[in-house]
Motif scaffolding. Structure first.
Motif, mmCIF file in Angstrom:
data_model
loop_
_atom_site.group_PDB
_atom_site.id
_atom_site.type_symbol
_atom_site.label_atom_id
_atom_site.label_comp_id
_atom_site.label_asym_id
_atom_site.label_seq_id
_atom_site.Cartn_x
_atom_site.Cartn_y
_atom_site.Cartn_z
ATOM 1 N N UNK A 7 0.847 -1.185 0.000
ATOM 2 C CA UNK A 7 0.000 0.000 0.000
ATOM 3 C C UNK A 7 0.891 1.247 0.000
ATOM 4 N N UNK A 8 1.113 1.819 -1.180
ATOM 5 C CA UNK A 8 1.984 2.978 -1.292
ATOM 6 C C UNK A 8 1.426 4.201 -0.575
ATOM 7 N N UNK A 9 0.101 4.341 -0.565
ATOM 8 C CA UNK A 9 -0.505 5.478 0.137
ATOM 9 C C UNK A 9 -0.220 5.375 1.631
ATOM 10 N N UNK A 10 -0.323 4.166 2.169
ATOM 11 C CA UNK A 10 -0.001 3.948 3.581
ATOM 12 C C UNK A 10 1.480 4.212 3.831
ATOM 13 N N UNK A 11 2.338 3.732 2.934
ATOM 14 C CA UNK A 11 3.775 3.917 3.089
ATOM 15 C C UNK A 11 4.113 5.408 3.190
ATOM 16 N N UNK A 12 3.533 6.209 2.308
ATOM 17 C CA UNK A 12 3.815 7.645 2.333
ATOM 18 C C UNK A 12 3.218 8.317 3.574
ATOM 19 N N UNK A 13 2.061 7.827 4.006
ATOM 20 C CA UNK A 13 1.430 8.407 5.196
ATOM 21 C C UNK A 13 2.262 8.153 6.450
ATOM 22 N N UNK A 14 2.714 6.916 6.646
ATOM 23 C CA UNK A 14 3.507 6.619 7.837
ATOM 24 C C UNK A 14 4.855 7.324 7.754
ATOM 25 N N UNK A 15 5.411 7.467 6.540
ATOM 26 C CA UNK A 15 6.660 8.202 6.391
ATOM 27 C C UNK A 15 6.470 9.663 6.794
ATOM 28 N N UNK A 16 5.378 10.263 6.365
ATOM 29 C CA UNK A 16 5.117 11.665 6.721
ATOM 30 C C UNK A 16 4.991 11.828 8.231
ATOM 31 N N UNK A 17 4.339 10.860 8.884
ATOM 32 C CA UNK A 17 4.189 10.939 10.342
ATOM 33 C C UNK A 17 5.521 10.758 11.057
ATOM 34 N N UNK A 18 6.343 9.856 10.540
ATOM 35 C CA UNK A 18 7.671 9.650 11.130
ATOM 36 C C UNK A 18 8.529 10.906 10.984
#
Length: 398
Positions: A7-18
């Motif tokens: 899930x690339x959308x999830x990957x980018x979301x968790x990266x943004x939060x990190x």
């Protein structure tokens, strides 16, 4: 093995939060909490060390020889070295990075009793209107920069009254940009981009409800940038560890911002032959774009684990980063590829069954393709003896 769903959308979301959570080495409690909350949401059990390293476990068909995938959640940063008479502060780096990339950085100074203050790191000679060409000729080192806090302060006493002190942590703004063409530009992609790929792989494994051959640990370390990393987070059951970190996409290197880069060696020496070859084989079998590289000026969580005395096979999977330890850039294609490989490795069979024992005889010991006349060198699939615990041979490389 089924087609991976990352899930690339999830990957980018968790990266943004990190990236939005400051975590210079030594100041990592908040990012530990973020990761633990996300593991809880995914339903993955975990435990944390006294200082905040995380060991999450997905149960497999057997307890050992367990596997681990490790990334670090700490980043570069700085600390206050001295309060200066001009109302500014001298800083020293946390981790190894050039003051060249600190010049002009926006930052946050965290004080224990008075909260957080914003500021900028600037060269000592920051004004061309004042210093003319001297702004171009002053040396590049940490003694040539200072932190200008955004407060009313004209002296050391003013800074002390506001609550600043020697040793205060300084977090550098990541300034992330997620571009429509897939590029991601930010500080601290090392290694929060790798950790985001780990979470994306975890999500795919959990949601796919796919059985694992052995227990698989996802480790998140908090002191990699200062050299300690995975020195104290491994369990005795872990026989192989794949480190996820950045690779240097730069002249003279073979790393790219696309696909997976498998490191064959770094400054501490070669990585485990059999584990590294397995990862390359998985890339070929799964159609994951990849390349190999060797890093001369680089160490990772793998080095800290080995130096701490862990008898564990180690390998290094990287995502090619341009301008590492500076204003970094990566492409989502690489992070997606790394997540695919993590998932494939976690779901693969274990072939060196002997690794379930800390010590044993030569039965089932690995071999190398030494004879150039051999047409079919050992592929890691020898039979291994029954282990003392009765687990038997699991077939397949760690």
């Amino acid at each position: 093995m089924s087609t991976p769903v990352i899930d690339d959308a999830y990957l980018k979301d968790i990266l943004a939060r990190l990236l939005a959570t400051p975590s210079p080495s030594g100041f990592t409690d908040a990012v530990t909490r973020l990761c633990c909350e996300e593991l809880t949401r995914l339903g993955v059990p975990f435990e944390i060390t006294r200082r905040g390293a995380i060991r999450a476990r997905i149960q497999g068909g057997r307890r050992k020889p367990a596997r681990a995938i490790v990334g670090h959640i700490d980043t570069l940063g700085a600390q206050i070295k001295a309060l200066k008479d001009n109302g500014r502060m001298e800083v020293v780096p946390i981790g190894h990075w050039s003051s060249r990339f600190a010049e002009g950085a926006r930052c946050t100074v965290f004080t224990p009793e008075h909260g957080a203050f914003r500021g900028s790191i600037l060269p000592l000679k920051a004004s061309g209107h004042t210093f003319n060409e001297e702004v171009d000729t002053q040396p590049v080192n940490w003694r040539q920069v200072e932190l200008r806090p955004d407060v009313v302060a004209a002296s050391q006493a003013d800074l002390e009254a506001l609550g600043f002190n020697i040793g205060d942590f300084v977090a550098i703004d990541p300034q992330p940009e997620f571009l429509d063409n897939g590029f991601i530009v930010s500080r601290h992609l090392d290694d929060k981009a790798g950790v985001a790929s780990m979470f994306a792989a975890l999500k795919a494994i959990v949601e796919g409800e796919e059985p694992l051959a052995v227990d698989t640990y996802f480790l998140f370390t908090i002191t990699e940038e200062v050299g300690h990393g995975a020195s104290s987070v491994l369990s005795q059951d872990i026989a192989s560890m794949v480190t996820i970190d950045n690779g240097a996409a730069a002249p003279g290197q073979n790393s790219r911002e696309f696909g997976v880069t498998i490191s064959m060696a770094d400054q501490t020496g070669p990585f485990d032959y059999h584990l590294t070859q397995k990862l390359l084989r998985l890339c070929r079998d799964e159609g994951i774009e990849h390349q190999r590289d060797i890093f001369r000026y680089y160490r990772s969580d793998s080095a800290s684990a080995i130096e701490a005395g862990a008898d564990v096979r180690t390998a290094l999977v990287t995502f090619g980063v341009d301008a590492s330890h500076g204003y970094e850039r990566i492409h989502i294609h690489a992070l997606h590829s790394v997540a695919r490989l993590i998932r494939s490795y976690a779901l693969s069979r274990v072939e060196i069954g002997r690794d379930s024992q800390e010590l044993s005889d030569l039965t089932g010991f690995t071999d190398l393709p030494m004879d150039p006349a051999e047409e079919t060198p050992w592929d890691g699939r020898d039979e291994a003896p029954e282990t003392p615990s009765g687990e038997g041979n699991l077939g397949g490389q760690n």
